[in-house]
Design an enzyme around this catalytic site. Sequence first.
Site, PDB file in Angstrom:
ATOM      1  N   GLY A   1       0.800  -1.238   0.000  1.00 24.85           N
ATOM      2  CA  GLY A   1       0.000   0.000   0.000  1.00 24.85           C
ATOM      3  C   GLY A   1       0.819   1.267   0.000  1.00 24.85           C
TER       4      GLY A   1
ATOM      5  CB  SER B   1     -12.095   2.728  14.893  1.00 32.29           C
ATOM      6  OG  SER B   1     -12.503   3.623  13.886  1.00 32.29           O
TER       7      SER B   1
ATOM      8  CB  ILE C   1      -0.847   4.902   6.660  1.00 30.53           C
ATOM      9  CG1 ILE C   1      -2.027   5.811   7.009  1.00 30.53           C
ATOM     10  CG2 ILE C   1      -0.138   4.435   7.933  1.00 30.53           C
ATOM     11  CD1 ILE C   1      -3.158   5.115   7.778  1.00 30.53           C
TER      12      ILE C   1
ATOM     13  CE1 TYR D   1     -11.962   0.224   5.247  1.00 24.61           C
ATOM     14  CE2 TYR D   1     -12.990   1.304   7.123  1.00 24.61           C
ATOM     15  CZ  TYR D   1     -11.861   1.008   6.383  1.00 24.61           C
ATOM     16  OH  TYR D   1     -10.622   1.480   6.792  1.00 24.61           O
TER      17      TYR D   1
HETATM   18  N1  LIG Z   1      -6.830   6.796   6.820  1.00 26.46           N
HETATM   19  C1  LIG Z   1      -7.578   6.417   7.843  1.00 26.46           C
HETATM   20  O1  LIG Z   1      -8.183   7.243   8.551  1.00 26.46           O
HETATM   21  C2  LIG Z   1      -7.703   4.982   8.174  1.00 26.46           C
HETATM   22  C3  LIG Z   1      -8.465   4.641   9.306  1.00 26.46           C
HETATM   23  C4  LIG Z   1      -8.602   3.302   9.632  1.00 26.46           C
HETATM   24  C5  LIG Z   1      -7.981   2.337   8.853  1.00 26.46           C
HETATM   25  N2  LIG Z   1      -7.262   2.692   7.752  1.00 26.46           N
HETATM   26  C6  LIG Z   1      -6.648   1.624   6.964  1.00 26.46           C
HETATM   27  O2  LIG Z   1      -5.332   2.008   6.644  1.00 26.46           O
HETATM   28  C7  LIG Z   1      -4.937   1.424   5.412  1.00 26.46           C
HETATM   29  C8  LIG Z   1      -4.170   2.424   4.590  1.00 26.46           C
HETATM   30  O3  LIG Z   1      -4.996   3.489   4.328  1.00 26.46           O
HETATM   31  P1  LIG Z   1      -4.435   4.928   3.961  1.00 26.46           P
HETATM   32  O4  LIG Z   1      -5.114   5.842   4.896  1.00 26.46           O
HETATM   33  O5  LIG Z   1      -2.986   4.953   3.824  1.00 26.46           O
HETATM   34  O6  LIG Z   1      -5.131   5.086   2.537  1.00 26.46           O
HETATM   35  P2  LIG Z   1      -4.532   5.378   1.083  1.00 26.46           P
HETATM   36  O7  LIG Z   1      -3.728   6.617   1.134  1.00 26.46           O
HETATM   37  O8  LIG Z   1      -5.698   5.305   0.162  1.00 26.46           O
HETATM   38  O9  LIG Z   1      -3.579   4.148   0.853  1.00 26.46           O
HETATM   39  C9  LIG Z   1      -4.072   2.892   0.542  1.00 26.46           C
HETATM   40  C10 LIG Z   1      -3.048   2.192  -0.297  1.00 26.46           C
HETATM   41  O10 LIG Z   1      -3.575   0.894  -0.632  1.00 26.46           O
HETATM   42  C11 LIG Z   1      -3.387   0.725  -2.016  1.00 26.46           C
HETATM   43  N3  LIG Z   1      -4.357  -0.158  -2.639  1.00 26.46           N
HETATM   44  C12 LIG Z   1      -5.685   0.017  -2.765  1.00 26.46           C
HETATM   45  N4  LIG Z   1      -6.223  -0.983  -3.484  1.00 26.46           N
HETATM   46  C13 LIG Z   1      -5.198  -1.802  -3.830  1.00 26.46           C
HETATM   47  C14 LIG Z   1      -5.096  -2.986  -4.572  1.00 26.46           C
HETATM   48  N5  LIG Z   1      -6.146  -3.544  -5.172  1.00 26.46           N
HETATM   49  N6  LIG Z   1      -3.877  -3.552  -4.740  1.00 26.46           N
HETATM   50  C15 LIG Z   1      -2.780  -3.000  -4.183  1.00 26.46           C
HETATM   51  N7  LIG Z   1      -2.803  -1.867  -3.476  1.00 26.46           N
HETATM   52  C16 LIG Z   1      -4.006  -1.266  -3.299  1.00 26.46           C
HETATM   53  C17 LIG Z   1      -3.515   2.109  -2.603  1.00 26.46           C
HETATM   54  O11 LIG Z   1      -2.954   2.130  -3.898  1.00 26.46           O
HETATM   55  P3  LIG Z   1      -3.633   2.948  -5.116  1.00 26.46           P
HETATM   56  O12 LIG Z   1      -3.143   4.346  -4.910  1.00 26.46           O
HETATM   57  O13 LIG Z   1      -3.113   2.250  -6.318  1.00 26.46           O
HETATM   58  O14 LIG Z   1      -5.122   2.838  -4.954  1.00 26.46           O
HETATM   59  C18 LIG Z   1      -2.749   2.924  -1.587  1.00 26.46           C
HETATM   60  O15 LIG Z   1      -1.375   2.886  -1.839  1.00 26.46           O
HETATM   61  C19 LIG Z   1      -6.183   0.851   4.772  1.00 26.46           C
HETATM   62  O16 LIG Z   1      -6.114  -0.551   4.852  1.00 26.46           O
HETATM   63  C20 LIG Z   1      -7.326   1.376   5.631  1.00 26.46           C
HETATM   64  O17 LIG Z   1      -8.367   0.417   5.769  1.00 26.46           O
HETATM   65  C21 LIG Z   1      -7.098   3.997   7.411  1.00 26.46           C
END
Ligand SMILES: NC(=O)c1ccc[n+]([C@@H]2O[C@H](COP(=O)([O-])OP(=O)(O)OC[C@H]3O[C@@H](n4cnc5c(N)ncnc54)[C@H](OP(=O)(O)O)[C@@H]3O)[C@@H](O)[C@H]2O)c1
Length: 323
Positions: free
Chosen positions: A30, A162, A36, A188
């Site tokens: 990711g 969460s 993150i 989700y």
């Molecule tokens: N941000 C929050 O507030 C929050 C809160 C709770 C949990 N989370 C969890 O934290 C994790 C990371 O989120 P983030 O906030 O860093 O979001 P983000 O900036 O959207 O990063 C998500 C990453 O996952 C990649 N991804 C999505 N679909 C994919 C696929 N099919 N194959 C490979 N890579 C893929 C995205 O790549 P692309 O750019 O190619 O789509 C991106 O690099 C997630 O699992 C999310 O559930 C986040």
Amino acid sequence: MSNKQQILRCEVILQKYGKALSGKTVLITGVSDDSIAGELAVQLARADPALLILTARAESKVVRIQEKIKSKKPNVKTRFLHMDLSDLSAVREAVKEINDVPHIDHLVCVAGVMFPPHGKTKDGFESQLGVNYLANFVLVKLLLPKVRVAGPSSSIVIMASSMARQGKMHFDDVCFSDGKTYDPMVAYGQSNAARVMFVKRLGEKLCDEQIRVFSVDPGAVQSGLQRHCPPGFLDQVAEWKKAGPMVDLDGNTFDIPPWTGTSEGAATVITAMIDPTITGYNGSYLNQNAISDHELHTHLRDSNNWTKLWGLSEVLTGETFSL
Ligand SMILES: NC(=O)c1ccc[n+]([C@@H]2O[C@H](COP(=O)([O-])OP(=O)(O)OC[C@H]3O[C@@H](n4cnc5c(N)ncnc54)[C@H](OP(=O)(O)O)[C@@H]3O)[C@@H](O)[C@H]2O)c1
């Protein structure tokens, strides 16, 4: 044991425990500029790991992260690994691509999607279940031999949310009648319930080998994740906050966390990887750098559900995962 929940930046955790990362090989899913996982990669580089394997759907996603690392820590090797988690055959291919890597000290599964419109992975699963959970089930199964070579104090960390607190497995209909009953928030929640319960059982199974296994709630992090949120979603969150605490599936209340940057989100991941004070709590759910299993509702703590999920995951992915 670290049981006081605190929002901290990565620097604080690295200053305390970062030495443990020196010379290690870390695989992170990711990675992109504003994710993150991207921040995590840059932060981990400060602790002089030997190799950071950065996975993404396209090399362009990781180039700037690699440049940042190179400018600050030229001795830290990075390697792009193409991996699309919406296609299990691509996950298997990616694993083959790193046949030459003898061991992985830390396998960190951060990639995920939140609230997309209904869609299916290449294998036909509802996309949040497929990307956020089933792909991790396969990835962990296939890379576990390399983590085992790394030995005690290695880790497998799975990002959760969460939203697990309002999520459960809809065992009778995990793909929401092929989308007919799809609700992005419910799906989700289900995918995060699956992440948390998978980690519970995996942590139990790998405890004797001293392989650290944790799920992580990173808090509410401003990142690329909000791109799929329906229009007005952030206003909606502000309204929910004003209205008072949220309620979990047991009827217990909890507060929506404050918005933070990606460093605060990545800090709890680093806690999961290396904080020595939590080793006795394998399989636990972490929030704000502390063990937070007390936040999990009954469905998530029911080991019958962990067993059912494990069996279902084997059937859906076609991967027998015996330990
Ligand atoms: N941000 C929050 O507030 C929050 C809160 C709770 C949990 N989370 C969890 O934290 C994790 C990371 O989120 P983030 O906030 O860093 O979001 P983000 O900036 O959207 O990063 C998500 C990453 O996952 C990649 N991804 C999505 N679909 C994919 C696929 N099919 N194959 C490979 N890579 C893929 C995205 O790549 P692309 O750019 O190619 O789509 C991106 O690099 C997630 O699992 C999310 O559930 C986040």
